[in-house]
Design a protein around this motif. Structure first.
Motif, short mmCIF file in Angstrom:
data_model
loop_
_atom_site.label_atom_id
_atom_site.label_comp_id
_atom_site.label_asym_id
_atom_site.label_seq_id
_atom_site.Cartn_x
_atom_site.Cartn_y
_atom_site.Cartn_z
N LYS A 99 0.76 -1.32 -0.09
CA LYS A 99 0.12 -0.01 0.06
C LYS A 99 0.83 1.33 0.04
N ARG A 100 0.39 2.21 -0.71
CA ARG A 100 1.15 3.44 -0.77
C ARG A 100 0.15 4.49 0.19
N GLY A 101 1.20 5.48 0.48
CA GLY A 101 0.53 6.52 1.31
C GLY A 101 0.72 6.58 2.71
N ARG A 102 0.16 7.47 3.54
CA ARG A 102 0.41 7.50 4.90
C ARG A 102 0.19 6.03 5.99
N PRO A 103 1.27 5.78 6.63
CA PRO A 103 0.99 4.67 7.49
C PRO A 103 -0.15 4.54 8.62
N LYS A 104 -0.61 3.48 8.75
CA LYS A 104 -1.75 3.71 9.69
C LYS A 104 -1.05 3.82 11.17
N GLY A 105 -1.99 4.40 11.98
CA GLY A 105 -1.76 4.86 13.27
C GLY A 105 -0.82 6.05 13.43
N SER A 106 -0.05 5.92 14.55
CA SER A 106 0.84 7.09 14.86
C SER A 106 2.43 6.67 14.63
N ILE A 107 2.45 5.37 13.93
CA ILE A 107 3.92 5.00 13.73
C ILE A 107 4.37 5.82 12.42
N GLN A 108 5.58 6.28 12.61
CA GLN A 108 5.95 7.00 11.39
C GLN A 108 7.22 6.32 11.11
N TYR A 109 7.48 6.20 9.76
CA TYR A 109 8.66 5.52 9.10
C TYR A 109 9.32 6.66 8.11
N ARG A 110 10.67 6.60 8.07
CA ARG A 110 11.47 7.54 7.54
C ARG A 110 11.72 6.63 6.40
N GLU A 111 11.46 7.14 4.94
CA GLU A 111 11.94 6.57 3.77
C GLU A 111 13.29 6.36 3.71
N GLU A 112 14.06 7.26 4.03
CA GLU A 112 15.66 6.94 4.22
C GLU A 112 16.10 5.65 5.02
N SER A 113 15.23 5.53 6.02
CA SER A 113 15.87 4.43 6.86
C SER A 113 15.31 2.88 6.13
N ILE A 114 14.11 3.11 5.50
CA ILE A 114 13.41 1.71 4.91
C ILE A 114 14.31 1.60 3.79
N THR A 115 15.03 2.46 2.89
CA THR A 115 15.66 2.50 1.76
C THR A 115 17.19 1.91 2.31
N LYS A 116 17.67 2.38 3.46
CA LYS A 116 18.86 1.71 4.08
C LYS A 116 18.81 0.55 4.38
N LEU A 117 17.74 -0.12 5.11
CA LEU A 117 17.37 -1.25 5.40
C LEU A 117 17.27 -2.30 4.21
N LEU A 118 16.65 -1.90 3.15
CA LEU A 118 16.54 -2.62 2.06
C LEU A 118 17.75 -2.94 1.39
N ASN A 119 18.56 -1.95 1.34
CA ASN A 119 19.90 -2.12 0.59
C ASN A 119 20.79 -2.87 1.53
N PHE A 120 20.70 -2.76 2.90
CA PHE A 120 21.61 -3.77 3.87
C PHE A 120 21.19 -5.34 3.52
N ILE A 121 19.86 -5.34 3.31
CA ILE A 121 19.24 -6.80 3.27
C ILE A 121 19.69 -7.29 1.80
N ARG A 122 19.57 -6.34 0.84
CA ARG A 122 19.95 -6.90 -0.57
C ARG A 122 21.32 -7.27 -0.79
N GLU A 123 22.40 -6.43 0.06
CA GLU A 123 23.64 -6.64 -0.16
C GLU A 123 23.89 -7.99 0.46
N ASN A 124 23.47 -8.30 1.55
CA ASN A 124 23.78 -9.38 2.44
C ASN A 124 23.13 -10.85 2.07
N LYS A 125 22.04 -10.77 1.30
CA LYS A 125 20.99 -11.85 0.73
C LYS A 125 20.09 -12.20 1.88
N ILE A 126 20.67 -12.67 3.10
CA ILE A 126 20.13 -13.15 4.03
C ILE A 126 20.36 -12.84 5.59
N VAL A 127 19.60 -12.22 6.41
CA VAL A 127 20.22 -11.75 7.62
C VAL A 127 19.06 -11.85 8.69
N THR A 128 19.74 -11.91 10.01
CA THR A 128 19.20 -12.16 11.11
C THR A 128 18.82 -10.62 11.46
#
Length: 159
Positions: A86-115
């Motif tokens: 889903k696109r748009g505002r997240p439900k509830g009061s939790i705020q997500y930063r796009e740069e943090s999501i991008t950073k996390l996705l890049n980290f997982i993509r680089e390492n293939k599988i992570v804990t």
């Protein structure tokens, strides 16, 4: 009561299955406990199946499943086992930063599988932030959670 081999064969016949599919296959009631989750855990411990979680749905695949992420995602979307992101505002009061999501996705993509602990240590985040972001990505169907006993692994593509 089916054996582990029969449960594994049912998963292999379809290529994947969730608990509801397996209960229907073996003619079990949808409510209450059954022997089926025990068989699934035993097969998982033996490494014969892999469970992947997307949102609140667990899908079981035979360990010899060979397909790319795009193909698996297409199958799961067609079956309604995962939803489109889903696109748009997240439900509830939790705020997500796009740069943090991008950073996390890049980290997982680089390492293939992570804990989750590896993510926490390498990103420099506290436990709550790490779980907040990883749970969001799993819920949105962007990241797959693979469970092997108590071990939780996260990946973007199927192995």
């Amino acid at each position: 009561m089916a054996t582990q081999e029969e449960v594994l064969e049912a998963i292999k016949q379809k290529g994947y299955a969730d608990l509801k599919d397996l209960k229907r296959h073996f003619g079990l009631e949808y409510q209450g406990s059954s022997w089926l989750p025990q068989r699934l855990r035993a097969l998982e411990r033996k490494g014969l199946i892999v469970s992947m979680r997307s949102g609140n749905i667990s899908v079981y695949l035979a360990n010899d499943f060979d397909c790319c992420w795009d193909e698996a995602k297409r199958i799961l979307l067609e079956l309604g086992l995962i939803r489109k992101r889903k696109r748009g505002r997240p439900k509830g009061s939790i705020q997500y930063r796009e740069e943090s999501i991008t950073k996390l996705l890049n980290f997982i993509r680089e390492n293939k599988i992570v804990t989750i602990r590896w993510i926490q240590r390498n990103m420099g985040w506290d436990w709550r932030t790490t779980t907040k972001y990883i749970n969001k990505l799993v819920r949105d169907g962007i990241v797959f959670e693979i469970r092997n006993g108590r071990l939780r692994l996260f990946t973007i593509s199927l192995i």
